[in-house]
Design an enzyme around this catalytic site. Structure first.
Site, mmCIF file in Angstrom:
data_model
loop_
_atom_site.group_PDB
_atom_site.id
_atom_site.type_symbol
_atom_site.label_atom_id
_atom_site.label_comp_id
_atom_site.label_asym_id
_atom_site.label_seq_id
_atom_site.Cartn_x
_atom_site.Cartn_y
_atom_site.Cartn_z
ATOM 1 N N SER A 167 0.831 -1.199 0.000
ATOM 2 C CA SER A 167 0.000 0.000 0.000
ATOM 3 C C SER A 167 0.873 1.259 0.000
ATOM 4 O O SER A 167 1.653 1.455 -0.924
ATOM 5 C CB SER A 167 -0.962 -0.041 1.195
ATOM 6 O OG SER A 167 -1.951 0.948 1.092
ATOM 7 N N MET A 168 0.771 2.122 1.024
ATOM 8 C CA MET A 168 1.658 3.289 1.063
ATOM 9 C C MET A 168 3.116 2.871 1.180
ATOM 10 O O MET A 168 4.008 3.599 0.744
ATOM 11 C CB MET A 168 1.281 4.217 2.213
ATOM 12 C CG MET A 168 0.077 5.085 1.946
ATOM 13 S SD MET A 168 -0.053 6.393 3.177
ATOM 14 C CE MET A 168 -1.558 7.200 2.624
ATOM 15 N N TRP A 192 0.102 2.237 -3.221
ATOM 16 C CA TRP A 192 -0.696 3.465 -3.233
ATOM 17 C C TRP A 192 0.248 4.651 -3.206
ATOM 18 O O TRP A 192 1.154 4.723 -2.372
ATOM 19 C CB TRP A 192 -1.614 3.508 -2.018
ATOM 20 C CG TRP A 192 -2.638 4.621 -2.020
ATOM 21 C CD1 TRP A 192 -3.952 4.524 -2.362
ATOM 22 C CD2 TRP A 192 -2.423 5.991 -1.629
ATOM 23 N NE1 TRP A 192 -4.570 5.744 -2.225
ATOM 24 C CE2 TRP A 192 -3.653 6.673 -1.770
ATOM 25 C CE3 TRP A 192 -1.312 6.721 -1.191
ATOM 26 C CZ2 TRP A 192 -3.813 8.030 -1.484
ATOM 27 C CZ3 TRP A 192 -1.444 8.067 -0.909
ATOM 28 C CH2 TRP A 192 -2.674 8.710 -1.046
ATOM 29 N N ASP A 213 -9.003 -4.710 -5.895
ATOM 30 C CA ASP A 213 -8.536 -3.645 -5.002
ATOM 31 C C ASP A 213 -9.406 -2.398 -5.178
ATOM 32 O O ASP A 213 -9.414 -1.788 -6.253
ATOM 33 C CB ASP A 213 -7.075 -3.323 -5.302
ATOM 34 C CG ASP A 213 -6.421 -2.458 -4.236
ATOM 35 O OD1 ASP A 213 -7.139 -1.759 -3.499
ATOM 36 O OD2 ASP A 213 -5.178 -2.481 -4.152
ATOM 37 N N HIS A 245 -6.990 -5.437 -1.810
ATOM 38 C CA HIS A 245 -5.894 -4.584 -1.361
ATOM 39 C C HIS A 245 -5.075 -5.228 -0.254
ATOM 40 O O HIS A 245 -3.862 -4.994 -0.144
ATOM 41 C CB HIS A 245 -6.471 -3.247 -0.875
ATOM 42 C CG HIS A 245 -5.441 -2.231 -0.534
ATOM 43 N ND1 HIS A 245 -4.628 -1.643 -1.481
ATOM 44 C CD2 HIS A 245 -5.069 -1.691 0.670
ATOM 45 C CE1 HIS A 245 -3.816 -0.776 -0.907
ATOM 46 N NE2 HIS A 245 -4.053 -0.797 0.398
#
Length: 297
Positions: A167-168, A192, A213, A245
């Site tokens: 993700s991040m 992300w 996602d 996700h």
């Protein structure tokens, strides 16, 4: 290819040239088994489909905790490493979690990758809300800690490093690769980032997205990430089938097998793993789509 070559590739080229000068054949045909004489960074037995899908590789694994206080520029974490030193040094990978998550969300990757012949550092971030840019800086700080101050620094080849993240943290892995072009592999997992264009990246990158996602939809994150990477770069895009996700937060054979193959191919320069990346894998029950450049250089 024209992208920046890391020191290990230069070493491999020099070795091949020396072999040719001596009248030897240093070029491996597709599917041929490499030897330690061809590649000093090769670790572990010849791979098979079963070995890259197994929950553990051939190395016994130990671990060491790093406190937040001693880490300094990141939130601490856990180092997983091959117990034996008989094979010399290993490449290393730092792994960052996603937004609001801790290292525990990525813990399954630690022993799984380390047992294949890597030092793996699953980290906590300074705060759980740190943005991708900060997570990228922290991944690099974790690699610096590994190679300069950690209790396993003597086991690591500091020229053979990579980053991963969810993700991040996946967005952070791209930030890290952009900042430090000497990195040899990057793998964003359902990444992300508000920045979706990465033409500056010179690190071989495997982008992994998920068809279901809804937090970082592939149409606005993983696919643009991949498409923006230079066309001359060793790169691939894997879209997981029937996934979401948070799929990278639990043990996943498809993520593991392609991540292992990518890290082995580009951190260890181990052409024995090319067979699992080229020809491009076809869609299956677990793979929605796979794109990439073949053959890899």
């Amino acid at each position: 290819m024209q992208h920046e070559l890391a020191r290990s590739r230069t070493a491999r080229t020099a070795m091949a040239a020396a072999a040719v000068a001596a009248g030897l054949c240093a070029t491996l045909l597709p599917g041929a088994q490499a030897t330690a004489a061809d590649n000093p960074y090769q670790r572990g037995p010849a791979p098979t489909q079963s070995s890259i899908e197994a929950s553990r590789g051939s190395y016994a694994v130990s671990e060491a905790s790093v406190s937040r206080l001693s880490a300094g520029r990141f939130g601490g974490g856990t180092i997983y490493y091959p117990t034996s030193t008989a094979d010399g040094t290993f490449g290393a990978v730092a792994v960052a979690p996603g937004y609001t998550a801790s290292q525990s969300s990525m813990a399954w990757l630690g022993p799984r990758l380390a047992s294949q012949g890597f030092v793996v550092f699953t980290i906590d971030t300074i705060t759980v809300t740190d943005q991708p840019g900060s997570r990228g800086d922290q991944l690099l700080a974790a690699l610096d800690y590994l190679t300069e101050r950690s209790p396993v620094r003597s086991r690591i080849d500091s020229s053979r490093l990579g980053v991963m993240g969810h993700s991040m943290g996946g967005g952070g892995s791209l930030e890290a690769a952009k900042s430090r072009t000497s990195l040899q592999a990057a793998i964003p997992l359902t990444g992300w980032n508000t920045d979706t264009s990465w033409p500056e990246v010179r690190t071989p990158t495997l982008v992994i997205g998920a068809d279901g996602d809804t937090i970082a939809p592939v149409s606005s994150h993983s696919e643009p990430f991949y498409e923006s990477l230079p066309g001359s770069l060793d790169k691939a895009y894997l879209e997981l089938n029937n996934a979401n996700h948070f799929t990278p937060n639990t043990a996943n054979t498809t993520i593991a097998k392609y991540s292992i193959s990518w890290l082995k191919r580009f951190i260890d320069n181990d052409t024995r793993y090319e067979q699992f990346l080229c020809p491009l894998p076809r869609p299956s029950l677990t793979v929605e789509e796979y794109r990439g450049n073949c053959p890899h250089t």
